[in-house]
Design a protein around this motif. Structure first.
Motif, PDB file in Angstrom:
ATOM      1  N   HIS A 222      -2.724  34.914   9.904  1.00 20.06           N
ATOM      2  CA  HIS A 222      -3.117  34.821  11.311  1.00 20.06           C
ATOM      3  C   HIS A 222      -3.871  33.518  11.559  1.00 20.06           C
ATOM      4  O   HIS A 222      -3.574  32.789  12.512  1.00 20.06           O
ATOM      5  CB  HIS A 222      -3.975  36.034  11.673  1.00 20.06           C
ATOM      6  CG  HIS A 222      -4.302  36.139  13.117  1.00 20.06           C
ATOM      7  ND1 HIS A 222      -5.512  35.714  13.620  1.00 20.06           N
ATOM      8  CD2 HIS A 222      -3.597  36.621  14.164  1.00 20.06           C
ATOM      9  CE1 HIS A 222      -5.540  35.941  14.921  1.00 20.06           C
ATOM     10  NE2 HIS A 222      -4.387  36.490  15.282  1.00 20.06           N
ATOM     11  N   ARG A 223      -4.829  33.218  10.692  1.00 18.30           N
ATOM     12  CA  ARG A 223      -5.617  31.987  10.871  1.00 18.30           C
ATOM     13  C   ARG A 223      -4.737  30.758  10.728  1.00 18.30           C
ATOM     14  O   ARG A 223      -4.862  29.807  11.496  1.00 18.30           O
ATOM     15  CB  ARG A 223      -6.769  31.965   9.858  1.00 18.30           C
ATOM     16  CG  ARG A 223      -7.678  30.785  10.047  1.00 18.30           C
ATOM     17  CD  ARG A 223      -8.423  30.879  11.376  1.00 18.30           C
ATOM     18  NE  ARG A 223      -9.198  29.670  11.567  1.00 18.30           N
ATOM     19  CZ  ARG A 223      -9.239  28.979  12.690  1.00 18.30           C
ATOM     20  NH1 ARG A 223      -8.579  29.397  13.757  1.00 18.30           N
ATOM     21  NH2 ARG A 223      -9.941  27.896  12.794  1.00 18.30           N
ATOM     22  N   LEU A 224      -3.845  30.761   9.744  1.00 18.46           N
ATOM     23  CA  LEU A 224      -2.927  29.646   9.556  1.00 18.46           C
ATOM     24  C   LEU A 224      -2.057  29.455  10.795  1.00 18.46           C
ATOM     25  O   LEU A 224      -1.895  28.341  11.291  1.00 18.46           O
ATOM     26  CB  LEU A 224      -2.058  29.891   8.320  1.00 18.46           C
ATOM     27  CG  LEU A 224      -1.024  28.835   7.978  1.00 18.46           C
ATOM     28  CD1 LEU A 224      -1.681  27.490   7.714  1.00 18.46           C
ATOM     29  CD2 LEU A 224      -0.210  29.288   6.778  1.00 18.46           C
ATOM     30  N   ALA A 225      -1.511  30.537  11.315  1.00 23.10           N
ATOM     31  CA  ALA A 225      -0.669  30.460  12.509  1.00 23.10           C
ATOM     32  C   ALA A 225      -1.457  29.928  13.700  1.00 23.10           C
ATOM     33  O   ALA A 225      -0.963  29.105  14.477  1.00 23.10           O
ATOM     34  CB  ALA A 225      -0.077  31.834  12.825  1.00 23.10           C
ATOM     35  N   GLN A 226      -2.693  30.379  13.849  1.00 22.99           N
ATOM     36  CA  GLN A 226      -3.528  29.883  14.942  1.00 22.99           C
ATOM     37  C   GLN A 226      -3.776  28.387  14.821  1.00 22.99           C
ATOM     38  O   GLN A 226      -3.675  27.658  15.814  1.00 22.99           O
ATOM     39  CB  GLN A 226      -4.866  30.621  14.959  1.00 22.99           C
ATOM     40  CG  GLN A 226      -4.794  32.025  15.463  1.00 22.99           C
ATOM     41  CD  GLN A 226      -6.154  32.688  15.425  1.00 22.99           C
ATOM     42  OE1 GLN A 226      -6.906  32.556  14.446  1.00 22.99           O
ATOM     43  NE2 GLN A 226      -6.483  33.408  16.476  1.00 22.99           N
ATOM     44  N   LEU A 227      -4.101  27.933  13.630  1.00 27.65           N
ATOM     45  CA  LEU A 227      -4.370  26.504  13.428  1.00 27.65           C
ATOM     46  C   LEU A 227      -3.149  25.663  13.760  1.00 27.65           C
ATOM     47  O   LEU A 227      -3.260  24.618  14.414  1.00 27.65           O
ATOM     48  CB  LEU A 227      -4.823  26.244  11.989  1.00 27.65           C
ATOM     49  CG  LEU A 227      -6.209  26.762  11.636  1.00 27.65           C
ATOM     50  CD1 LEU A 227      -6.437  26.685  10.135  1.00 27.65           C
ATOM     51  CD2 LEU A 227      -7.281  26.014  12.397  1.00 27.65           C
ATOM     52  N   VAL A 228      -1.981  26.103  13.324  1.00 28.00           N
ATOM     53  CA  VAL A 228      -0.748  25.359  13.616  1.00 28.00           C
ATOM     54  C   VAL A 228      -0.463  25.383  15.118  1.00 28.00           C
ATOM     55  O   VAL A 228      -0.101  24.368  15.709  1.00 28.00           O
ATOM     56  CB  VAL A 228       0.434  25.923  12.801  1.00 28.00           C
ATOM     57  CG1 VAL A 228       1.759  25.364  13.285  1.00 28.00           C
ATOM     58  CG2 VAL A 228       0.235  25.618  11.322  1.00 28.00           C
ATOM     59  N   SER A 229      -0.656  26.524  15.751  1.00 25.11           N
ATOM     60  CA  SER A 229      -0.334  26.627  17.187  1.00 25.11           C
ATOM     61  C   SER A 229      -1.280  25.805  18.050  1.00 25.11           C
ATOM     62  O   SER A 229      -0.913  25.382  19.143  1.00 25.11           O
ATOM     63  CB  SER A 229      -0.334  28.082  17.642  1.00 25.11           C
ATOM     64  OG  SER A 229      -1.647  28.571  17.756  1.00 25.11           O
ATOM     65  N   GLU A 230      -2.480  25.554  17.566  1.00 29.89           N
ATOM     66  CA  GLU A 230      -3.462  24.784  18.342  1.00 29.89           C
ATOM     67  C   GLU A 230      -3.054  23.322  18.517  1.00 29.89           C
ATOM     68  O   GLU A 230      -3.590  22.644  19.393  1.00 29.89           O
ATOM     69  CB  GLU A 230      -4.837  24.879  17.696  1.00 29.89           C
ATOM     70  CG  GLU A 230      -5.472  26.244  17.881  1.00 29.89           C
ATOM     71  CD  GLU A 230      -6.743  26.429  17.076  1.00 29.89           C
ATOM     72  OE1 GLU A 230      -7.195  25.480  16.398  1.00 29.89           O
ATOM     73  OE2 GLU A 230      -7.296  27.546  17.123  1.00 29.89           O
ATOM     74  N   THR A 231      -2.121  22.861  17.730  1.00 31.18           N
ATOM     75  CA  THR A 231      -1.665  21.477  17.880  1.00 31.18           C
ATOM     76  C   THR A 231      -0.796  21.318  19.128  1.00 31.18           C
ATOM     77  O   THR A 231      -0.568  20.216  19.575  1.00 31.18           O
ATOM     78  CB  THR A 231      -0.873  21.001  16.650  1.00 31.18           C
ATOM     79  OG1 THR A 231       0.301  21.808  16.502  1.00 31.18           O
ATOM     80  CG2 THR A 231      -1.719  21.061  15.405  1.00 31.18           C
ATOM     81  N   GLY A 232      -0.322  22.442  19.661  1.00 36.18           N
ATOM     82  CA  GLY A 232       0.508  22.392  20.865  1.00 36.18           C
ATOM     83  C   GLY A 232       1.935  21.980  20.541  1.00 36.18           C
ATOM     84  O   GLY A 232       2.230  21.522  19.448  1.00 36.18           O
ATOM     85  N   PRO A 233       2.829  22.160  21.499  1.00 35.11           N
ATOM     86  CA  PRO A 233       4.228  21.770  21.278  1.00 35.11           C
ATOM     87  C   PRO A 233       4.388  20.253  21.330  1.00 35.11           C
ATOM     88  O   PRO A 233       3.617  19.555  21.987  1.00 35.11           O
ATOM     89  CB  PRO A 233       4.981  22.447  22.411  1.00 35.11           C
ATOM     90  CG  PRO A 233       3.983  22.612  23.500  1.00 35.11           C
ATOM     91  CD  PRO A 233       2.643  22.792  22.799  1.00 35.11           C
ATOM     92  N   GLN A 234       5.411  19.794  20.655  1.00 35.38           N
ATOM     93  CA  GLN A 234       5.772  18.368  20.678  1.00 35.38           C
ATOM     94  C   GLN A 234       6.274  18.030  22.080  1.00 35.38           C
ATOM     95  O   GLN A 234       7.073  18.771  22.656  1.00 35.38           O
ATOM     96  CB  GLN A 234       6.853  18.117  19.644  1.00 35.38           C
ATOM     97  CG  GLN A 234       7.309  16.705  19.522  1.00 35.38           C
ATOM     98  CD  GLN A 234       8.373  16.592  18.420  1.00 35.38           C
ATOM     99  OE1 GLN A 234       8.876  17.571  17.913  1.00 35.38           O
ATOM    100  NE2 GLN A 234       8.698  15.374  18.086  1.00 35.38           N
ATOM    101  N   PRO A 235       5.812  16.947  22.663  1.00 33.84           N
ATOM    102  CA  PRO A 235       6.308  16.570  23.998  1.00 33.84           C
ATOM    103  C   PRO A 235       7.817  16.346  23.972  1.00 33.84           C
ATOM    104  O   PRO A 235       8.362  15.821  23.009  1.00 33.84           O
ATOM    105  CB  PRO A 235       5.579  15.263  24.315  1.00 33.84           C
ATOM    106  CG  PRO A 235       4.477  15.157  23.318  1.00 33.84           C
ATOM    107  CD  PRO A 235       4.858  15.995  22.137  1.00 33.84           C
ATOM    108  N   THR A 236       8.483  16.753  25.043  1.00 32.88           N
ATOM    109  CA  THR A 236       9.920  16.518  25.146  1.00 32.88           C
ATOM    110  C   THR A 236      10.155  15.083  25.559  1.00 32.88           C
ATOM    111  O   THR A 236       9.351  14.461  26.246  1.00 32.88           O
ATOM    112  CB  THR A 236      10.555  17.484  26.160  1.00 32.88           C
ATOM    113  OG1 THR A 236       9.894  17.331  27.415  1.00 32.88           O
ATOM    114  CG2 THR A 236      10.445  18.913  25.684  1.00 32.88           C
ATOM    115  N   LYS A 237      11.292  14.583  25.151  1.00 32.94           N
ATOM    116  CA  LYS A 237      11.613  13.178  25.441  1.00 32.94           C
ATOM    117  C   LYS A 237      12.522  13.066  26.633  1.00 32.94           C
ATOM    118  O   LYS A 237      13.225  13.875  27.017  1.00 32.94           O
ATOM    119  CB  LYS A 237      12.277  12.540  24.232  1.00 32.94           C
ATOM    120  CG  LYS A 237      11.327  12.492  23.072  1.00 32.94           C
ATOM    121  CD  LYS A 237      12.011  11.929  21.836  1.00 32.94           C
ATOM    122  CE  LYS A 237      11.031  11.961  20.692  1.00 32.94           C
ATOM    123  NZ  LYS A 237      11.582  11.541  19.469  1.00 32.94           N
TER     124      LYS A 237
END
Length: 90
Positions: A75-90
């Motif tokens: 859960h903590r790992l998933a939260q940390l990864v998700s906090e980076t946000g999605p990659q902007p679309t080009k």
């Protein structure tokens, strides 16, 4: 990523959530994040947020045999990864 999956949960569901698929989906997102230099595309980011919500549902239901520390770390790992946000679309 190297922690073994809790053996007693193979083929098990909690709150109608398949535990193997929950683990595999999150591991796949984390792997993609690592391989892409710390970002996820929007679809994977949405999927990861959905799986975090599933973890939020099942964490209170786990008993000692389900290895709660394993799921808390995931859960903590998933939260940390998700906090980076999605990659902007080009």
């Amino acid at each position: 990523m190297r922690a073994p999956f809790p053996a007693g949960l193979r083929g098990a569901d909690r709150a109608d959530i398949d535990m193997v698929m929950l683990d595999a989906d999150i591991a796949g997102c984390v792997s993609s994040w690592l391989n892409s230099g710390g970002s996820l595309d929007a679809a994977r980011h949405r999927g990861l947020r959905n799986r975090i919500a599933h973890l939020d549902q099942i964490l209170p239901l786990l008993n000692e045999a389900d290895d709660p520390p394993y799921w808390q770390r995931l859960h903590r790992l998933a939260q940390l990864v998700s906090e980076t946000g999605p990659q902007p679309t080009k």
